[in-house]
Design a protein around this motif. Structure first.
Motif, PDB file in Angstrom:
ATOM      1  N   GLU A 136       1.266   4.223  -2.816  1.00  0.00           N
ATOM      2  CA  GLU A 136       1.076   5.638  -2.458  1.00  0.00           C
ATOM      3  C   GLU A 136       2.294   6.463  -2.886  1.00  0.00           C
ATOM      4  O   GLU A 136       2.162   7.573  -3.406  1.00  0.00           O
ATOM      5  CB  GLU A 136       0.919   5.739  -0.929  1.00  0.00           C
ATOM      6  CG  GLU A 136      -0.310   6.497  -0.498  1.00  0.00           C
ATOM      7  CD  GLU A 136      -0.406   6.554   1.019  1.00  0.00           C
ATOM      8  OE1 GLU A 136      -0.142   7.624   1.588  1.00  0.00           O
ATOM      9  OE2 GLU A 136      -0.739   5.509   1.641  1.00  0.00           O
ATOM     10  N   ASP A 195       0.840  -1.217   0.000  1.00  0.00           N
ATOM     11  CA  ASP A 195       0.000   0.000   0.000  1.00  0.00           C
ATOM     12  C   ASP A 195       0.872   1.263   0.000  1.00  0.00           C
ATOM     13  O   ASP A 195       0.643   2.200  -0.772  1.00  0.00           O
ATOM     14  CB  ASP A 195      -0.900   0.046   1.245  1.00  0.00           C
ATOM     15  CG  ASP A 195      -2.047  -0.946   1.154  1.00  0.00           C
ATOM     16  OD1 ASP A 195      -2.245  -1.548   0.087  1.00  0.00           O
ATOM     17  OD2 ASP A 195      -2.738  -1.141   2.183  1.00  0.00           O
ATOM     18  N   TRP A 196       1.851   1.288   0.869  1.00  0.00           N
ATOM     19  CA  TRP A 196       2.705   2.482   0.960  1.00  0.00           C
ATOM     20  C   TRP A 196       3.494   2.689  -0.336  1.00  0.00           C
ATOM     21  O   TRP A 196       3.709   3.817  -0.776  1.00  0.00           O
ATOM     22  CB  TRP A 196       3.670   2.370   2.150  1.00  0.00           C
ATOM     23  CG  TRP A 196       2.984   2.460   3.483  1.00  0.00           C
ATOM     24  CD1 TRP A 196       1.664   2.711   3.726  1.00  0.00           C
ATOM     25  CD2 TRP A 196       3.593   2.270   4.767  1.00  0.00           C
ATOM     26  NE1 TRP A 196       1.418   2.686   5.072  1.00  0.00           N
ATOM     27  CE2 TRP A 196       2.576   2.427   5.744  1.00  0.00           C
ATOM     28  CE3 TRP A 196       4.890   1.982   5.200  1.00  0.00           C
ATOM     29  CZ2 TRP A 196       2.823   2.317   7.111  1.00  0.00           C
ATOM     30  CZ3 TRP A 196       5.146   1.864   6.558  1.00  0.00           C
ATOM     31  CH2 TRP A 196       4.117   2.030   7.507  1.00  0.00           C
ATOM     32  N   GLU A 231       2.082   7.108  -6.534  1.00  0.00           N
ATOM     33  CA  GLU A 231       1.143   8.203  -6.863  1.00  0.00           C
ATOM     34  C   GLU A 231       1.811   9.558  -6.663  1.00  0.00           C
ATOM     35  O   GLU A 231       1.669  10.476  -7.473  1.00  0.00           O
ATOM     36  CB  GLU A 231      -0.076   8.134  -5.945  1.00  0.00           C
ATOM     37  CG  GLU A 231      -1.220   7.346  -6.537  1.00  0.00           C
ATOM     38  CD  GLU A 231      -2.249   6.977  -5.485  1.00  0.00           C
ATOM     39  OE1 GLU A 231      -2.561   7.831  -4.632  1.00  0.00           O
ATOM     40  OE2 GLU A 231      -2.706   5.815  -5.505  1.00  0.00           O
ATOM     41  N   TYR A 232       2.562   9.649  -5.553  1.00  0.00           N
ATOM     42  CA  TYR A 232       3.282  10.896  -5.257  1.00  0.00           C
ATOM     43  C   TYR A 232       4.276  11.217  -6.392  1.00  0.00           C
ATOM     44  O   TYR A 232       4.368  12.351  -6.858  1.00  0.00           O
ATOM     45  CB  TYR A 232       4.000  10.751  -3.900  1.00  0.00           C
ATOM     46  CG  TYR A 232       5.123  11.714  -3.673  1.00  0.00           C
ATOM     47  CD1 TYR A 232       4.875  13.028  -3.269  1.00  0.00           C
ATOM     48  CD2 TYR A 232       6.456  11.332  -3.864  1.00  0.00           C
ATOM     49  CE1 TYR A 232       5.924  13.929  -3.069  1.00  0.00           C
ATOM     50  CE2 TYR A 232       7.498  12.209  -3.664  1.00  0.00           C
ATOM     51  CZ  TYR A 232       7.233  13.501  -3.274  1.00  0.00           C
ATOM     52  OH  TYR A 232       8.263  14.385  -3.086  1.00  0.00           O
TER      53      TYR A 232
END
Ligand code: IPD
Ligand code: CA
Ligand code: CA
Length: 262
Positions: free
Chosen positions: A19, A15-16, A22-23
């Protein structure tokens, strides 16, 4: 979330990583600054640092007893692999990130007391995530990676930076023998491709633990062989050489390279 089982740790890490991807994509659309490190070709951007800060913050909030060993600073204070260590390359293939806007990855290997238990290589622009939890199989975007097929050296595709031929002329022999060569500019992706059978071997003479940790766990999970260029075990606290290959040709490659030694 201070006590966590391996499955939960795997889900958290994937998950991280998504994320973080996406960043990175968001920053690419906006703007970022590029600097150099050890030489003018060794690039780093504020996005590399931003990704490492993101993982550092997440770990200190959620898993404060885990250690982060990241390329952009956090590795400096890590002197051993005791406990749970997240070996992170926030962007592997920064030159591709800056010049080509593709073919770079977030690479993460999670080690428990020196043993690799989770491997993640996330190709950010292709949205392709290679991941594994030790003993549960390796996957790409949820699809299980197939068993690797036997391949002779003369039908194999090898990957390495072409500059390495200048360092070791014995590689010419290997190039002639193989079906073809490729060079993608991201060690993490090249290792994931060996695990997926897209490449049959990957060689490098100068990689750091964060370049290889995620791919190493993936490769071990599919039963491929990964050693240094001399056929010895890897060292996850120092830089070194690497030979990752389909298990059927790893030894043949070593023999071909070292045939004329001494
Ligand atoms: C680099 C890439 C490249 C490899 C270099 C690494 P970076 O990592 O993996 O493919 O040839 O040795 O340093 O600097 O982009 O994280
Ligand atoms: Ca790297
Ligand atoms: Ca990097």
């Amino acid at each position: 979330m201070s006590r966590i089982d391996r499955k939960e740790l795997f889900n958290t890490a994937t998950d991280w990583t998504r994320e973080a991807g996406e960043y990175i994509r968001k920053k690419m659309k906006e703007s970022f600054s590029v600097n150099t490190k050890s030489n003018q070709d060794d690039l780093v951007t504020d996005v590399d640092k931003g990704v490492e800060n993101f993982f550092e913050q997440k770990l200190s909030d959620k898993l404060p007893d885990h250690t982060l060993m990241g390329e952009e600073g956090t590795a400096e204070s890590v002197k051993n692999l005791d406990g749970t260590v997240w070996i992170l390359d926030p962007i592997d293939g920064t030159m591709n990130f800056v010049h080509q806007e593709s073919f770079f990855a977030v690479s993460l290997g999670i080690f428990e007391n020196g043993e690799g238990i989770i491997g993640i290589v996330y190709d950010v622009m292709n949205d392709e995530m290679f991941s594994c939890l030790k003993g549960e199989g390796a996957y790409v975007n949820g699809r299980k990676l197939p068993e690797l097929k036997e391949v002779p050296v003369h039908e194999s595709i090898l990957s390495f930076n072409s500059g390495w031929i200048l360092k070791d002329r014995r590689l010419e022999k290997l190039v002639k023998e193989s079906r073809g060569t490729r060079s993608y500019g991201s060690a993490a992706l090249e290792l994931a491709y060996v695990a997926a059978g897209r490449l049959d071997a990957y060689i490098s003479f100068n990689l750091a633990p964060w370049d290889i940790a995620g791919g190493y766990v993936l490769i071990k999970e599919v039963g491929s062989t990964v050693t240094n260029y001399e056929g010895k075990d890897l060292d996850f606290l120092n830089k070194g050489t690497l030979l990752a290959a389909n298990p059927y040709i790893h030894n043949n490659i070593l023999s071909l390279i070292h045939e004329y030694d001494q």
